[in-house]
Design an enzyme around this catalytic site. Sequence first.
Site, PDB file in Angstrom:
ATOM      1  N   ASP A   1       0.790  -3.793   8.498  1.00  0.00           N
ATOM      2  CA  ASP A   1       1.453  -2.595   9.312  1.00  0.00           C
ATOM      3  C   ASP A   1       1.703  -3.032  10.500  1.00  0.00           C
ATOM      4  OD1 ASP A   1       0.370  -0.908   7.239  1.00  0.00           O
ATOM      5  OD2 ASP A   1      -1.539  -0.994   8.024  1.00  0.00           O
TER       6      ASP A   1
ATOM      7  N   GLN B   1       1.641  15.858   9.424  1.00  0.00           N
ATOM      8  CA  GLN B   1       2.566  15.351  10.258  1.00  0.00           C
ATOM      9  C   GLN B   1       3.135  14.246   9.629  1.00  0.00           C
ATOM     10  OE1 GLN B   1       3.755  16.493  13.239  1.00  0.00           O
ATOM     11  NE2 GLN B   1       2.180  18.089  12.705  1.00  0.00           N
TER      12      GLN B   1
ATOM     13  N   ASN C   1       7.200   2.254   5.243  1.00  0.00           N
ATOM     14  CA  ASN C   1       5.820   2.412   4.950  1.00  0.00           C
ATOM     15  C   ASN C   1       5.455   3.556   5.875  1.00  0.00           C
ATOM     16  OD1 ASN C   1       3.342   2.430   3.787  1.00  0.00           O
ATOM     17  ND2 ASN C   1       2.529   1.098   5.722  1.00  0.00           N
TER      18      ASN C   1
ATOM     19  N   MET D   1      -1.267   0.868  -1.591  1.00  0.00           N
ATOM     20  CA  MET D   1      -2.398   0.297  -0.977  1.00  0.00           C
ATOM     21  C   MET D   1      -2.548  -1.216  -1.377  1.00  0.00           C
ATOM     22  SD  MET D   1      -3.541   2.634   0.573  1.00  0.00           S
ATOM     23  CE  MET D   1      -3.996   4.178   1.010  1.00  0.00           C
ATOM     24  N   ARG D   2      -1.490  -1.774  -1.215  1.00  0.00           N
ATOM     25  CA  ARG D   2      -1.310  -3.090  -1.520  1.00  0.00           C
ATOM     26  C   ARG D   2      -0.284  -3.887  -0.334  1.00  0.00           C
ATOM     27  NH1 ARG D   2      -3.713  -4.803  -5.771  1.00  0.00           N
ATOM     28  NH2 ARG D   2      -4.402  -3.280  -7.090  1.00  0.00           N
TER      29      ARG D   2
ATOM     30  N   HIS E   1       2.048   5.233   7.892  1.00  0.00           N
ATOM     31  CA  HIS E   1       0.501   4.705   8.052  1.00  0.00           C
ATOM     32  C   HIS E   1      -0.231   5.886   8.829  1.00  0.00           C
ATOM     33  CE1 HIS E   1      -2.976   2.272   8.887  1.00  0.00           C
ATOM     34  NE2 HIS E   1      -3.067   2.623   9.854  1.00  0.00           N
TER      35      HIS E   1
HETATM   36  C1  GAR Z   1      -1.566   8.816   3.420  1.00  0.00           C
HETATM   37  O1  GAR Z   1      -2.285   9.362   4.408  1.00  0.00           O
HETATM   38  C2  GAR Z   1      -0.910   7.286   3.908  1.00  0.00           C
HETATM   39  O2  GAR Z   1      -0.658   7.406   5.276  1.00  0.00           O
HETATM   40  C3  GAR Z   1      -1.913   6.378   3.575  1.00  0.00           C
HETATM   41  O3  GAR Z   1      -2.343   6.878   2.274  1.00  0.00           O
HETATM   42  C4  GAR Z   1      -2.233   8.233   2.363  1.00  0.00           C
HETATM   43  C5  GAR Z   1      -1.761   8.503   0.866  1.00  0.00           C
HETATM   44  O4  GAR Z   1      -1.802   9.867   0.724  1.00  0.00           O
HETATM   45  N1  GAR Z   1      -1.759   5.088   3.582  1.00  0.00           N
HETATM   46  C6  GAR Z   1      -2.093   4.118   4.171  1.00  0.00           C
HETATM   47  O5  GAR Z   1      -3.160   4.326   4.472  1.00  0.00           O
HETATM   48  C7  GAR Z   1      -1.503   2.662   4.043  1.00  0.00           C
HETATM   49  N2  GAR Z   1      -2.333   1.719   4.704  1.00  0.00           N
HETATM   50  P1  GAR Z   1      -0.914  10.508  -0.371  1.00  0.00           P
HETATM   51  O6  GAR Z   1      -1.098   9.832  -1.746  1.00  0.00           O
HETATM   52  O7  GAR Z   1      -1.327  11.872  -0.547  1.00  0.00           O
HETATM   53  O8  GAR Z   1       0.534  10.384   0.127  1.00  0.00           O
END
Ligand code: GAR
Length: 203
Positions: A147, A175, A109, A92-93, A111
Amino acid sequence: MSILNLGVLASGRGSNLQSIMDACAAGLIPARVAVVFSDNPDAYALERARLAGIPAVHARVGGFDTKEAYERKIIQALNENKVHLVCLAGYMRLVGTELLQAFPGRIINIHPALLPAFPGLHGQEQAWHYGVKYSGCTVHFVDEGMDTGPIIIQAVVPVLEDDTADHLAARILEQEHRIYPEAIKLYATGKLVLEGRRVRVKD
Ligand code: GAR
């Protein structure tokens, strides 16, 4: 075929990390997770790595004077474990210049929305509140923007009439667990060709 060393950066529960580790362990992709790094010492992602016998490194941003110094710590962990491709999985950075320059074209990444719609935090909730009929998820190369990098693969998830933001997020996550290993496989097998900002997938 040689095995690609992955470095996974994660801030939270690490379910995408798990899907990558599982796909590697099952021999579905010619890769292995060589190290997991987190900015959050309590991230369950670190525990998942330890359970799998994978080095788990954490460092708080607050312990460093600058973002550059912090990213040098990440780069050190990645280089010590001979990482070739960096996978952000719920990290988240915003990635800074230091890390981008250390791994040019080698950071990807996931998203939880169909980019370029709903970048930033909580992409699933943003899409649900906006009222779109279709959302989904995207794996993309990372550039200096939020992103904004070239898109490798996307999956579409319909929004149902009686959906909640949580239900939609859960179906999107399913997904994510499918397309992230798929994108890594395409990269690892040399199938991705970057043409401008378009990513072509070779047969
Ligand atoms: C996931 O949904 C990923 O797509 C999102 O954080 C979640 C992490 O879940 N990422 C973002 O929003 C990045 N901008 P996880 O820790 O269970 O993989």
